[in-house]
Write an enzyme that holds these catalytic residues in place. Structure first.
Site, PDB file in Angstrom:
ATOM      1  N   HIS A 239       0.718  -1.193  -0.229  1.00  0.00           N
ATOM      2  CA  HIS A 239      -0.042  -0.020  -0.090  1.00  0.00           C
ATOM      3  C   HIS A 239       0.950   1.412  -0.112  1.00  0.00           C
ATOM      4  O   HIS A 239       0.602   2.186  -0.678  1.00  0.00           O
ATOM      5  CB  HIS A 239      -0.891   0.058   1.033  1.00  0.00           C
ATOM      6  CG  HIS A 239      -1.687  -1.213   1.282  1.00  0.00           C
ATOM      7  ND1 HIS A 239      -2.106  -1.824   2.451  1.00  0.00           N
ATOM      8  CD2 HIS A 239      -2.688  -1.645   0.181  1.00  0.00           C
ATOM      9  CE1 HIS A 239      -2.920  -2.931   2.198  1.00  0.00           C
ATOM     10  NE2 HIS A 239      -3.172  -2.849   0.893  1.00  0.00           N
ATOM     11  N   ARG A 346      -7.953  -6.223 -12.141  1.00  0.00           N
ATOM     12  CA  ARG A 346      -7.983  -7.308 -11.315  1.00  0.00           C
ATOM     13  C   ARG A 346      -8.983  -7.317 -10.211  1.00  0.00           C
ATOM     14  O   ARG A 346      -8.588  -6.866  -9.199  1.00  0.00           O
ATOM     15  CB  ARG A 346      -6.432  -7.321 -10.528  1.00  0.00           C
ATOM     16  CG  ARG A 346      -5.315  -7.630 -11.374  1.00  0.00           C
ATOM     17  CD  ARG A 346      -4.065  -7.567 -10.598  1.00  0.00           C
ATOM     18  NE  ARG A 346      -2.933  -8.366 -11.198  1.00  0.00           N
ATOM     19  CZ  ARG A 346      -1.762  -7.436 -11.953  1.00  0.00           C
ATOM     20  NH1 ARG A 346      -1.741  -6.201 -11.763  1.00  0.00           N
ATOM     21  NH2 ARG A 346      -0.792  -8.248 -12.475  1.00  0.00           N
ATOM     22  N   ARG A 382     -11.304  -8.630 -15.755  1.00  0.00           N
ATOM     23  CA  ARG A 382     -10.755 -10.051 -15.374  1.00  0.00           C
ATOM     24  C   ARG A 382     -11.603 -10.601 -14.285  1.00  0.00           C
ATOM     25  O   ARG A 382     -11.680 -10.072 -13.152  1.00  0.00           O
ATOM     26  CB  ARG A 382      -9.401 -10.145 -15.093  1.00  0.00           C
ATOM     27  CG  ARG A 382      -8.804 -11.664 -14.970  1.00  0.00           C
ATOM     28  CD  ARG A 382      -7.366 -11.690 -14.980  1.00  0.00           C
ATOM     29  NE  ARG A 382      -7.025 -11.443 -13.241  1.00  0.00           N
ATOM     30  CZ  ARG A 382      -5.759 -11.381 -12.896  1.00  0.00           C
ATOM     31  NH1 ARG A 382      -4.757 -11.780 -13.840  1.00  0.00           N
ATOM     32  NH2 ARG A 382      -5.342 -11.054 -11.881  1.00  0.00           N
ATOM     33  N   GLU A 481      -1.369 -17.969 -19.304  1.00  0.00           N
ATOM     34  CA  GLU A 481      -0.636 -17.692 -18.198  1.00  0.00           C
ATOM     35  C   GLU A 481      -0.201 -19.235 -17.874  1.00  0.00           C
ATOM     36  O   GLU A 481       0.581 -19.488 -16.917  1.00  0.00           O
ATOM     37  CB  GLU A 481      -1.118 -17.032 -16.935  1.00  0.00           C
ATOM     38  CG  GLU A 481      -2.539 -17.184 -16.748  1.00  0.00           C
ATOM     39  CD  GLU A 481      -3.048 -16.023 -15.640  1.00  0.00           C
ATOM     40  OE1 GLU A 481      -2.166 -15.240 -15.252  1.00  0.00           O
ATOM     41  OE2 GLU A 481      -4.113 -16.120 -15.415  1.00  0.00           O
ATOM     42  N   ASN A 504       3.668 -12.942 -15.416  1.00  0.00           N
ATOM     43  CA  ASN A 504       4.107 -13.425 -14.289  1.00  0.00           C
ATOM     44  C   ASN A 504       3.922 -14.903 -14.018  1.00  0.00           C
ATOM     45  O   ASN A 504       4.524 -15.394 -13.265  1.00  0.00           O
ATOM     46  CB  ASN A 504       3.176 -12.457 -13.288  1.00  0.00           C
ATOM     47  CG  ASN A 504       3.234 -10.913 -13.644  1.00  0.00           C
ATOM     48  OD1 ASN A 504       4.412 -10.618 -14.101  1.00  0.00           O
ATOM     49  ND2 ASN A 504       2.296  -9.984 -12.994  1.00  0.00           N
ATOM     50  N   ASP A 505       2.611 -15.345 -14.163  1.00  0.00           N
ATOM     51  CA  ASP A 505       2.396 -16.831 -14.104  1.00  0.00           C
ATOM     52  C   ASP A 505       2.842 -17.641 -15.172  1.00  0.00           C
ATOM     53  O   ASP A 505       3.242 -18.706 -14.853  1.00  0.00           O
ATOM     54  CB  ASP A 505       0.813 -16.912 -14.018  1.00  0.00           C
ATOM     55  CG  ASP A 505       0.257 -16.607 -12.665  1.00  0.00           C
ATOM     56  OD1 ASP A 505       0.826 -17.048 -11.652  1.00  0.00           O
ATOM     57  OD2 ASP A 505      -0.667 -15.826 -12.521  1.00  0.00           O
ATOM     58  N   ARG A 515       6.411 -17.990  -8.085  1.00  0.00           N
ATOM     59  CA  ARG A 515       6.489 -16.593  -8.330  1.00  0.00           C
ATOM     60  C   ARG A 515       6.776 -15.828  -6.978  1.00  0.00           C
ATOM     61  O   ARG A 515       7.333 -14.487  -7.145  1.00  0.00           O
ATOM     62  CB  ARG A 515       5.242 -15.938  -9.095  1.00  0.00           C
ATOM     63  CG  ARG A 515       4.250 -15.762  -8.451  1.00  0.00           C
ATOM     64  CD  ARG A 515       2.934 -15.614  -9.199  1.00  0.00           C
ATOM     65  NE  ARG A 515       2.648 -14.167  -9.285  1.00  0.00           N
ATOM     66  CZ  ARG A 515       1.872 -13.398  -9.980  1.00  0.00           C
ATOM     67  NH1 ARG A 515       0.899 -14.269 -10.697  1.00  0.00           N
ATOM     68  NH2 ARG A 515       1.467 -12.219  -9.779  1.00  0.00           N
ATOM     69  N   CYS A 552      -0.027  -8.614 -20.454  1.00  0.00           N
ATOM     70  CA  CYS A 552      -0.227  -7.592 -19.113  1.00  0.00           C
ATOM     71  C   CYS A 552       0.573  -8.185 -18.037  1.00  0.00           C
ATOM     72  O   CYS A 552       0.400  -7.602 -17.009  1.00  0.00           O
ATOM     73  CB  CYS A 552      -1.577  -7.911 -18.905  1.00  0.00           C
ATOM     74  SG  CYS A 552      -2.555  -9.505 -18.436  1.00  0.00           S
TER      75      CYS A 552
HETATM   76  C1  PEP Z   1       0.059 -12.411 -14.981  1.00  0.00           C
HETATM   77  O1  PEP Z   1       0.142 -13.548 -14.349  1.00  0.00           O
HETATM   78  O2  PEP Z   1       1.008 -11.888 -15.611  1.00  0.00           O
HETATM   79  C2  PEP Z   1      -0.810 -11.656 -14.591  1.00  0.00           C
HETATM   80  C3  PEP Z   1      -1.046 -10.359 -15.146  1.00  0.00           C
HETATM   81  O3  PEP Z   1      -1.778 -11.770 -13.630  1.00  0.00           O
HETATM   82  P1  PEP Z   1      -1.312 -11.647 -12.192  1.00  0.00           P
HETATM   83  O4  PEP Z   1      -0.228 -10.708 -11.665  1.00  0.00           O
HETATM   84  O5  PEP Z   1      -2.641 -10.927 -11.457  1.00  0.00           O
HETATM   85  O6  PEP Z   1      -1.672 -13.095 -11.572  1.00  0.00           O
HETATM   86 MG    MG Z   2      -1.679 -14.369 -13.458  1.00  0.00          MG
END
Ligand code: PEP
Ligand code: MG
Length: 651
Positions: A239, A346, A382, A481, A504-505, A515, A552
């Site tokens: 935050h 999100r 999403r 992902e 990211n995933d 992660r 993303c």
């Molecule tokens: C990702 O996994 O890249 C993604 C954008 O979703 P999150 O980071 O919310 O899991």
């Molecule tokens: Mg993700």
């Protein structure tokens, strides 16, 4: 401007791949003073502390250290006759703390309204029966004073969340722990008679140093002359970082040694570009920091002033840049930064930090507000991605050995169709107010997409039956992902109307690296050739089957990666709003042909390090200013505080 440098992963490293993509090398301690001065003689030796760049910019000023309240009250036992009095004191303190929070919430300016739901969640936490039962038991049975009982009860509840920051690897859980600690701190402050506003009131411009700064603390300082923030805990997604970025105040978070090394009145440099805090800087370092601050501000202003220019490559090919948002108020920031819509909202953040799930009307109002804020630009909503590293107690998730591989996202949605339908109906209703698209996270099988489509039709019918307006055709897309979804993208193109690659995933699942692991963060690189191949494959499928493909994941907000992604065939990227002006500038500097040549060079490499070496070789001269956060012609070496050594895993 976005912030690029973070701490050395092995010390206070990134707690998520989002942080990992921006990690940098370690910093030598203490700082060698390059030019001893009179100030050096009066002061102690300069010390550099490592942290995570939470909010960009450079601040110079004296420290105001907010004490750790937990250490400051007397632990006392009470007599039986005093028990009722202590219980009453707790009750009054809770009421007072709630009132203070409400006042703080009302003082928020628009850009900070994002904190309000969090503040409400704190209020709910204060009313939590689990906390109250514990406090009561400690006062009645263990005969502990009110402060002691509240403090211990909070520690016990926090312990239920698992290990503390040193050991835990999960940024989400850490933040939930901090939320509970914060809520209890408010009650403690009320008990010991400390008023929120006075606790953080600044008489002169200072750099606020604290173990953690809650949204309420930060919000209370909005009109105070806070020059910068330093916190001992936190990540880029904490935050403090979110709000500091909204306030455009430099912040370095996750500085583990902050409270041990900094005293009120100590002179500090807070470098939110590099994630460094310098205690007792030399005069020369201060001069240079001030110069860096001005240069960064001028550079960021220059980039921002170009935000409404079209995002096209040097040869005129458009690349859409959209924003990732977690909190509704960020939609306004997104527009301010030139986003061409929201590429990822999100929605799971709506379910977090509360005791009941959000209802259809509540969700509808939030979605509608976002859609209206960015209209006529599109908004990709999403559906909730809960489970794995995203924790929402209202879902009562089972304990799993591998939550990231467990009941998460679309799997959870299909397991709880009523909850999912409530969300889908709210989204469908929001479609009456603008260009809404619905995106499904963590899809791994065609069966899931078909089930989702069936439920979406059902949601539309329910909305129609209840007489609400909605758009008849809402595009339904999916995140890519899970590696299975990437390699089957051509098949998924039959069911999904668009794709968004979540690196990211995808990195986590393709490389089998948690992660949230700080230890393995350097290996979890989106530049791994396996990831580049998957991205290219999905981009090619999109082109072949006319399915728009976006990306993303956090890598989109890095200028070197963005160019590479354009070279791999992507024409849409979604990222944190603050990064958009910088990425636009990066994309405008190269032709598609140049980006493709770089991608070709990268694709034949056999490791992430070598891919990054290619990018550095090809782009570091042209992107020198973007990488430093300061215009090239103005930048000069920071001789008085240590350089960040290059890290092959840093982006
Ligand atoms: C990702 O996994 O890249 C993604 C954008 O979703 P999150 O980071 O919310 O899991
Ligand atoms: Mg993700």
């Amino acid at each position: 401007m976005s912030e690029r440098r973070t701490s050395s992963p092995e010390v206070h490293g990134p707690a998520s791949s989002e942080d990992a993509t921006r990690s940098s090398g370690s910093i030598p301690l203490p700082v060698p003073s390059s030019s001893p001065s009179s100030l050096d003689l009066a002061a102690q030796a300069s010390v550099a502390l490592k942290g995570i760049a939470g909010s960009p910019g450079v601040a110079v000023g004296p420290a105001l250290v907010l004490g750790d309240l937990r250490a400051s009250f007397v632990r006392r036992h009470v007599h039986t006759a005093q028990i009722q009095g202590e219980l009453d004191r707790v009750k009054q303190a809770v009421t007072l703390a709630k009132r203070t929070l409400r006042e703080v919430s009302q003082r928020l300016p628009i850009a900070m309204r994002e904190a309000s739901p969090i503040l409400e969640a704190y209020e709910l936490m204060m009313a939590d029966p689990a906390l109250h039962d514990r406090v009561e038991q400690k006062i009645k049975e263990e005969k502990k004073g009110a402060e002691w009982a509240v403090s211990e009860a909070s520690e016990e509840i926090v312990a239920l969340f698992g290990p503390s920051e040193g050991e835990s690897k999960d940024a989400y859980i850490l933040e939930r722990r901090h939320d509970i600690e914060f809520a209890c701190d408010r009650v403690l402050r009320a008990l010991v008679g400390e008023d929120t506003h006075h606790a953080v009131r600044l008489d002169e411009p200072m750099i606020v140093v604290a173990r953690d700064l809650s949204p309420a603390d930060t919000a209370a300082m909005v009109r105070e002359p806070a020059l910068g923030f330093v916190t001992a805990v936190g990540t880029r997604t904490a935050h403090t970082s979110i709000m500091a970025r909204a306030l455009e105040i430099p912040a370095v978070v996750g500085v583990a040694d902050a409270l041990a090394s900094i005293r009120t009145g100590d002179m500090l440099i807070v470098d939110g570009l590099t994630g460094q805090v310098i205690v007792h800087p030399t005069e020369q370092a201060i001069r240079e920091a001030r110069q860096r601050s001005e240069q960064h501000l001028a550079f960021a202003r220059r980039l921002l002033s170009a935000r409404h220019q079209p995002c096209v490559t040097a040869d005129g090919v458009p690349v859409a840049l959209k924003a990732n948002v977690e909190l509704p108020a960020e939609a306004i920031l997104a527009v301010d930064h030139g986003a061409q819509g929201i590429g990822l909202y999100r929605t799971e953040f709506l379910y977090i930090d509360r005791t009941t799930q959000p209802g259809e009307d509540e969700q509808y109002e939030v979605y509608r507000a976002i859609v209206e804020a960015v209209s006529p630009q599109p908004v990709t909503l999403r559906t909730f991605d809960i489970g794995g590293d995203k924790f929402a107690s209202t879902f009562q998730l089972p304990a799993e050995m591998n939550p990231a591989l467990g009941l998460r996202a679309v799997r959870l949605a299909l397991k709880q169709p009523d909850v999912f339908l409530t969300q889908l109906r709210a989204m469908v209703r929001a479609s009456a107010h603008g260009d809404v698209r619905i995106m499904i996270p963590m899809v791994a099988s065609m069966h899931e997409m078909r089930e989702v489509r069936r439920l979406l039709s059902q949601a539309c019918e329910q909305v129609r039956a209840r007489g609400h307006a909605f758009e008849e055709h809402i595009p339904l897309g999916m995140m890519i992902e899970v590696p299975a979804a990437a390699v089957m993208a051509d098949v998924f193109a039959r069911e999904a109307e668009f794709f968004s690659i979540g690196t990211n995933d995808l990195v986590q699942y393709a490389l089998a690296i948690d992660r949230g692991s700080q230890e393995l963060a350097p290996l979890a690189s989106p530049f791994d050739p396996s990831i580049l191949r998957l991205v290219k494959f999905v981009a090619d499928v999109g082109a072949k089957f006319s399915r728009p493909v976006s990306l993303c994941g956090a890598m989109a907000s890095d200028p070197l990666a963005a160019v590479l992604l354009v070279g791999l065939g992507l024409r849409e990227l979604s990222m944190e709003a603050a990064a958009i002006p910088e990425i636009k500038e990066a994309i405008r500097r190269l032709t598609v042909g140049e980006a493709e040549r770089i991608a070709e060079l990268a694709l034949v490499e056999d490791s992430a390090d070598r891919v990054q070496a290619v990018l550095a070789r090809e782009l570091s001269v042209r992107f020198g200013d973007l990488l430093a956060g300061i215009a090239e012609d103005e930048s000069h070496p920071r001789s008085s505080y240590p350089p960040i050594p290059s890290d092959p895993h840093a982006v």
